[in-house]
Design a protein around this motif. Structure first.
Motif, short mmCIF file in Angstrom:
data_model
loop_
_atom_site.label_atom_id
_atom_site.label_comp_id
_atom_site.label_asym_id
_atom_site.label_seq_id
_atom_site.Cartn_x
_atom_site.Cartn_y
_atom_site.Cartn_z
N TYR A 109 0.81 -1.21 0.00
CA TYR A 109 0.00 0.00 0.00
C TYR A 109 0.84 1.27 0.00
CZ TYR A 109 -3.62 -3.30 1.53
OH TYR A 109 -4.48 -4.37 1.63
N SER A 110 2.04 1.20 0.58
CA SER A 110 2.89 2.39 0.68
C SER A 110 4.34 1.97 0.87
CB SER A 110 2.43 3.27 1.85
OG SER A 110 3.24 4.43 1.98
N ALA A 111 5.26 2.78 0.36
CA ALA A 111 6.70 2.55 0.57
C ALA A 111 7.39 3.90 0.64
CB ALA A 111 7.28 1.72 -0.56
N LYS A 112 8.27 4.07 1.62
CA LYS A 112 8.90 5.37 1.85
C LYS A 112 10.36 5.22 2.26
CE LYS A 112 4.58 7.62 3.21
NZ LYS A 112 3.82 8.28 4.29
N ILE A 113 11.13 6.30 2.01
CA ILE A 113 12.51 6.41 2.48
C ILE A 113 12.50 7.23 3.76
CG2 ILE A 113 14.82 7.28 1.94
CD1 ILE A 113 14.15 6.97 -1.02
N SER A 114 13.27 6.81 4.75
CA SER A 114 13.34 7.56 6.00
C SER A 114 14.06 8.89 5.79
CB SER A 114 14.07 6.74 7.07
OG SER A 114 15.43 6.56 6.70
N PRO A 115 13.79 9.91 6.62
CA PRO A 115 14.44 11.22 6.46
C PRO A 115 15.95 11.17 6.55
CG PRO A 115 12.52 11.41 7.87
CD PRO A 115 12.73 9.95 7.64
N CYS A 116 16.49 10.19 7.27
CA CYS A 116 17.95 10.06 7.35
C CYS A 116 18.53 9.39 6.11
CB CYS A 116 18.34 9.27 8.60
SG CYS A 116 17.82 7.53 8.56
N GLY A 117 17.67 8.79 5.29
CA GLY A 117 18.12 8.12 4.07
C GLY A 117 18.70 6.75 4.29
N LYS A 118 18.70 6.29 5.52
CA LYS A 118 19.32 5.00 5.83
C LYS A 118 18.38 3.83 5.62
CE LYS A 118 21.99 2.79 9.55
NZ LYS A 118 22.50 2.95 10.94
N PHE A 119 17.08 4.08 5.78
CA PHE A 119 16.10 2.99 5.76
C PHE A 119 15.07 3.16 4.65
CE2 PHE A 119 17.21 3.41 10.37
CZ PHE A 119 17.91 2.23 10.48
N ILE A 120 14.53 2.00 4.23
CA ILE A 120 13.36 1.93 3.35
C ILE A 120 12.31 1.11 4.08
CG2 ILE A 120 12.44 1.13 1.15
CD1 ILE A 120 15.28 1.28 0.03
N ALA A 121 11.06 1.60 4.07
CA ALA A 121 9.97 0.88 4.72
C ALA A 121 8.85 0.64 3.72
CB ALA A 121 9.44 1.67 5.90
N ALA A 122 8.15 -0.47 3.89
CA ALA A 122 6.99 -0.78 3.05
C ALA A 122 5.91 -1.38 3.94
CB ALA A 122 7.36 -1.75 1.94
#
Length: 293
Positions: A109-122
């Motif tokens: 449903y959604s996928a994003k990059i964390s503000p620090c750029g270290k992580f990807i979440a889905a």
């Protein structure tokens, strides 16, 4: 306003469904709907405005399904695209595929990059939220994408996820009418798990919920259909509701970098609301300390 201006870029034989600025503000990155590809449009800034848009590059097509996740890392080193199935692609800035990831969510449903750029979440159909770490060596060369940890605790699928400014907290909003705040400032490489800090419920509608957390992690905004509910992170209580924001449905919400305003996208407009609950919760903390003293 008499000095209000607009800046227009025509996308050849197609239309953009996702748009992002590069971190240095020198180019716009768009995802074209029909072609299913990323394009870079370089712009010149003359004085206080933009001029001379030129197509700089076009990535190869990687997806045939609809896109639910699209982002540019704050460092500019990589981008992500993610479909509504289970396919996520990590790209470099030149259009090379760095990694292909299977989200194992059945439907994403959604996928994003964390503000620090270290992580990807889905997040998606399943009740867990996988978090991956994007690794670069000391010289800045890409190494790999590795599973870091999960956000666990929900009992149904997850509509959306958001991070606070320093990526110490993450908020999720679930199909079962609950939301959760997680502490993700953890030593996951030592096996430490993300811990749920606060959980609450929101009023559901037939529309999928969207979530945002203020940069300092003090309040959470949840959009459902035409309305927005705002909750305190410290107490979990409902601090306010904005009813009938639009005629159609809210398509995106986000706090500004200062946390003073909430930006809401709907009906081809962006509406800006003062984030009054942020000021209220900011006062609650020192007042609570005074009572303890």
């Amino acid at each position: 306003m008499k000095d209000r201006r607009s800046f227009r870029i025509n996308v050849d034989y197609d239309h953009a469904v996702r748009v992002r600025w590069t971190p240095d503000g020198s180019a716009l990155v768009v995802f074209k709907y029909n072609e299913g590809r990323i394009e870079f449009y370089k712009v010149d800034k003359v004085g206080n405005w933009f001029q001379n848009p030129t197509k700089q590059s076009s990535f190869p097509r990687a997806h045939t399904d609809d896109i639910v996740g699209f982002g540019v890392a704050p460092s500019g080193k990589y981008l992500i695209t993610c479909t509504n199935k289970t396919e996520m692609v990590v790209w470099d800035a030149h259009g090379n595929v760095l990694e292909k990831i299977d989200t194992f969510l059945i439907n994403t449903y959604s996928a994003k990059i964390s503000p620090c750029g270290k992580f990807i979440a889905a997040c998606g159909f399943t009740s867990d939220v996988p978090i991956w770490e994007v690794r670069f060596d000391k010289s800045g060369e890409f190494q790999s994408v590795q599973k870091a940890f999960n956000l666990n605790g929900h009992k149904a699928g997850i509509f959306d996820i958001a991070f606070d400014r320093d990526t110490s907290k993450a908020v999720t909003v679930c199909k079962d009418g609950t939301w959760k705040i997680f502490n993700i400032n953890i030593e996951y490489y030592k096996g430490e798990s993300a811990r749920c800090l606060k959980s609450g419920t929101y009023e559901q509608t037939s529309a999928a919920a969207l979530v945002a957390i203020s940069p300092l992690g003090k309040v959470v905004a949840i959009a459902t259909g035409k309305s927005i509910q705002i909750f305190s992170v410290s107490s979990g209580s409902l601090e306010g509701t904005i009813e009938n924001v639009c005629l159609g449905q809210i398509t995106a919400i986000k706090f500004d970098p200062t946390g003073k305003c909430l930006l809401v996208c709907a009906d081809r407009y962006i509406r800006i609301f003062h984030n009054i609950p942020e000021f209220k919760t900011a006062l609650e903390i020192p007042e609570g300390r005074l009572k303890q003293t």
